[in-house]
Scaffold this motif. Sequence first.
Motif, mmCIF file in Angstrom:
data_model
loop_
_atom_site.group_PDB
_atom_site.id
_atom_site.type_symbol
_atom_site.label_atom_id
_atom_site.label_comp_id
_atom_site.label_asym_id
_atom_site.label_seq_id
_atom_site.Cartn_x
_atom_site.Cartn_y
_atom_site.Cartn_z
ATOM 1 N N ILE A 361 0.836 -1.209 0.000
ATOM 2 C CA ILE A 361 0.000 0.000 0.000
ATOM 3 C C ILE A 361 0.866 1.252 0.000
ATOM 4 C CG2 ILE A 361 -1.660 1.330 1.367
ATOM 5 C CD1 ILE A 361 -2.900 -1.299 2.253
ATOM 6 N N THR A 362 1.989 1.183 0.714
ATOM 7 C CA THR A 362 2.897 2.334 0.728
ATOM 8 C C THR A 362 3.390 2.646 -0.676
ATOM 9 O OG1 THR A 362 3.628 1.890 2.994
ATOM 10 C CG2 THR A 362 5.078 3.220 1.625
ATOM 11 N N ILE A 363 3.839 1.605 -1.381
ATOM 12 C CA ILE A 363 4.370 1.819 -2.738
ATOM 13 C C ILE A 363 3.282 2.322 -3.679
ATOM 14 C CG2 ILE A 363 5.320 0.628 -4.758
ATOM 15 C CD1 ILE A 363 6.833 -1.199 -2.779
ATOM 16 N N GLU A 364 2.097 1.724 -3.575
ATOM 17 C CA GLU A 364 1.033 2.074 -4.525
ATOM 18 C C GLU A 364 0.363 3.412 -4.211
ATOM 19 O OE1 GLU A 364 -3.171 0.187 -6.280
ATOM 20 O OE2 GLU A 364 -1.914 -0.972 -4.885
ATOM 21 N N HIS A 365 0.119 3.668 -2.943
ATOM 22 C CA HIS A 365 -0.698 4.837 -2.596
ATOM 23 C C HIS A 365 0.068 5.977 -1.915
ATOM 24 C CE1 HIS A 365 -4.504 2.901 -3.665
ATOM 25 N NE2 HIS A 365 -4.036 1.800 -3.088
ATOM 26 N N LEU A 366 1.041 5.631 -1.056
ATOM 27 C CA LEU A 366 1.700 6.682 -0.280
ATOM 28 C C LEU A 366 2.895 7.304 -0.997
ATOM 29 C CD1 LEU A 366 1.626 5.240 3.376
ATOM 30 C CD2 LEU A 366 0.105 6.931 2.339
ATOM 31 N N LEU A 367 3.668 6.503 -1.721
ATOM 32 C CA LEU A 367 4.849 7.061 -2.385
ATOM 33 C C LEU A 367 4.519 8.240 -3.301
ATOM 34 C CD1 LEU A 367 7.342 4.187 -3.325
ATOM 35 C CD2 LEU A 367 7.707 6.126 -1.821
ATOM 36 N N PRO A 368 3.445 8.150 -4.101
ATOM 37 C CA PRO A 368 3.104 9.321 -4.937
ATOM 38 C C PRO A 368 2.811 10.573 -4.094
ATOM 39 C CG PRO A 368 1.926 7.365 -5.693
ATOM 40 C CD PRO A 368 2.563 6.999 -4.398
ATOM 41 N N LEU A 369 2.239 10.370 -2.899
ATOM 42 C CA LEU A 369 1.952 11.514 -2.026
ATOM 43 C C LEU A 369 3.246 12.087 -1.452
ATOM 44 C CD1 LEU A 369 -1.152 10.133 -0.069
ATOM 45 C CD2 LEU A 369 -1.105 11.452 -2.199
ATOM 46 N N PHE A 370 4.182 11.186 -1.058
ATOM 47 C CA PHE A 370 5.476 11.657 -0.559
ATOM 48 C C PHE A 370 6.186 12.474 -1.639
ATOM 49 C CE2 PHE A 370 5.716 7.429 1.994
ATOM 50 C CZ PHE A 370 4.750 7.902 2.864
ATOM 51 N N LEU A 371 6.128 11.963 -2.848
ATOM 52 C CA LEU A 371 6.811 12.628 -3.963
ATOM 53 C C LEU A 371 6.202 14.004 -4.218
ATOM 54 C CD1 LEU A 371 9.024 12.180 -6.052
ATOM 55 C CD2 LEU A 371 7.313 11.223 -7.592
ATOM 56 N N ALA A 372 4.870 14.082 -4.136
ATOM 57 C CA ALA A 372 4.185 15.372 -4.333
ATOM 58 C C ALA A 372 4.610 16.366 -3.256
ATOM 59 C CB ALA A 372 2.668 15.166 -4.304
ATOM 60 N N GLN A 373 4.734 15.875 -2.023
ATOM 61 C CA GLN A 373 5.124 16.790 -0.948
ATOM 62 C C GLN A 373 6.601 17.173 -1.028
ATOM 63 O OE1 GLN A 373 3.296 15.068 2.799
ATOM 64 N NE2 GLN A 373 2.192 16.979 2.603
ATOM 65 N N LEU A 374 7.425 16.265 -1.549
ATOM 66 C CA LEU A 374 8.840 16.606 -1.746
ATOM 67 C C LEU A 374 9.010 17.740 -2.761
ATOM 68 C CD1 LEU A 374 10.992 13.337 -1.821
ATOM 69 C CD2 LEU A 374 11.354 15.347 -0.417
ATOM 70 N N LYS A 375 8.028 17.875 -3.636
ATOM 71 C CA LYS A 375 8.096 18.929 -4.655
ATOM 72 C C LYS A 375 7.220 20.129 -4.309
ATOM 73 C CE LYS A 375 9.087 15.687 -8.412
ATOM 74 N NZ LYS A 375 8.623 15.107 -9.713
ATOM 75 N N ASP A 376 6.704 20.147 -3.083
ATOM 76 C CA ASP A 376 5.822 21.241 -2.666
ATOM 77 C C ASP A 376 6.571 22.568 -2.635
ATOM 78 O OD1 ASP A 376 2.916 21.386 -1.221
ATOM 79 O OD2 ASP A 376 4.257 22.928 -0.433
ATOM 80 N N ASP A 377 5.834 23.646 -2.876
ATOM 81 C CA ASP A 377 6.447 24.987 -2.874
ATOM 82 C C ASP A 377 6.910 25.409 -1.482
ATOM 83 O OD1 ASP A 377 5.965 25.222 -5.569
ATOM 84 O OD2 ASP A 377 4.036 26.238 -5.317
ATOM 85 N N CYS A 378 6.293 24.862 -0.463
ATOM 86 C CA CYS A 378 6.603 25.257 0.920
ATOM 87 C C CYS A 378 7.824 24.480 1.433
ATOM 88 C CB CYS A 378 5.390 25.001 1.818
ATOM 89 S SG CYS A 378 5.707 25.354 3.559
ATOM 90 N N ALA A 379 8.833 25.222 1.890
ATOM 91 C CA ALA A 379 10.077 24.598 2.352
ATOM 92 C C ALA A 379 9.852 23.691 3.550
ATOM 93 C CB ALA A 379 11.095 25.684 2.701
#
Length: 605
Positions: A361-379
């Motif tokens: 579940i982490t690979i399928e559902h959470l990793l894309p969310l982590f990646l999105a937050q890693l690219k977030d505008d907020c430091a």
Amino acid sequence: MGDTTGDEALYPIAVLIDELRNEDVQLRLTSIKKLSTISLALGVERTRSELIPFLTDTIYDEDEVLLALAEQLGSFTPLVGGADYAHILLTPLESLATVEETVVRDKAVESLRKIAADHSSEHMEKFFVPLIKRLTQGDWFTSRASACGLYSVSYPHVGASMKEELRAGFKQLCQDDTPMVRRAAAGKLGEFAKVVEVDALKNVVIPMFTNLASDEQDSVRLLAVEACVAISGLLTKNEDKETHVIPTLKSACDDKSWRVRYMVAEKFTELQKALGPELTKNELVNVFQSLLKDNEAEVRSMSAQQIKDFAEALPSASRETVVMNNILPCVKDLVNDTNQHVKTALASVIMGLAPIVGKDITIEHLLPLFLAQLKDDCAEVRLNIISNLESVNKVIGIQQLSQSLLPAITELAEDTKWRVRLAINEYMPLLAEQLGVQFFDDRLNALCQAWLVDHVFAVREAATNNLKRLVAIFGSNWARASVLPKIVQMSNDQNYLHRMTCLFCINVLAEVCEAQLVEENMLPIVYQMANDQVPNVRFNVCKTIHIICNVLKNSSGGNGSKLSASQLNQMKTVLEKLNEDADVDVRFFATEALQAPGVAEASRT
């Protein structure tokens, strides 16, 4: 002779009276803080007969003096003769509990609660409960607000008829016309609920709680949420909790005031624990969902902070289903929230979901969310994700993590916010240890070396310290092949700050590299830099030689050998030249280095 003795006995109280009437507030304050000393001088009888009445009758002072007095009286029981005479202290504290200044009242109530423990059941009914009644019936709201904090400490120590009177008195305070009194009652309802009998809890306290939870003032309603936690924990049957607590909780969750909903969110995991797994699954999941979708950012932010703890406390049989069906959809929305505080709060806990839901579940559902937050505008969002990568790594493994997130980490290594660069920097040794030398050299080594010449000192310093940890992992041969060329390059850099960083690198590497590498490859660089045009570089050369001398002299066994005489003489020659430098700081550090044990021995020979 007798008159003299009498005068001496009166002296402490006379001095106190003079000081307490002095115009200087600080002098009066100092005098109050010495009350225990004065009391000891007077003895217990005169403390009871003179000092306490004097304090009761004559003190009308600045708030800070009254605050000090209220605090002092809380520990005065031994000074008035012990528990049998503790009731003597009630009169001055009662007066202090009615003053206008909140901090003084609160301190007086705190002291009264402390003194209550010294009262026997007889004295509790004879002296303490009448004080509570007087405060409860007081004309000013200040006395009634103070009374709220005294019911729970007296209730367990009185008889049945007086308990009934106390319940009636607390109910009266819960229905008081003044919002400040109702707020005080709501704040103390939880602790009062803990001391009453089960029947009284259901028949008396819970109706009080229900009324306060629907009060017209939001400041009262939000404090009722705290009482909700206590009452939930006291009810043992799910039926009672469902009847008496859940409707009020749902109402608070839909409250028109965001502050009340915020309080529900803040106390949610405590409520979850108090209500138990069955009611959590049946009732709280939907409530939590609504808080995560709240209109107010503050409520969403506080709710987001509870996600990990809420998910962990779910019943194991239904945990994965609830997370997937109820929580994860909300998390996906929060990742794209318009408010940066909400995203920051989520980023601080979202990685903690990985161990709960497992690898797939982490690979399928959470990793894309982590990646999105890693690219977030907020430091801060990026920073929170980077700082918690380890929990994900334990679940999915470093290879999967590197394939998914490493490109984003590489991009953030050049982030404009130095704190983000620093956070990634500090995570590198852990990545290096788990990735292995080949992967590190191919993908990450260039990043680490780029940080050595970063324009922010904190980043350069962290990168320098990382070298020590990296060499400890990969060994001296790796340092010779991968780090030494960069050090040579920095020693000839046009920017003197980079040349200084070169010396800082040598300082830390000397501690973990083989002595041969230090002597043959690093010391010549240091000697060369002794001729640098910048004094800061030259005096750091002195400090580096001093460090290397100490490290190599103490090294032994397989990790190196003691310094040779020729090496010590070369150090001495360089330092003596720097000892005649035109710059005073260079001369100072050269002199200091010449006094190092190894170099000093070479000087004598």
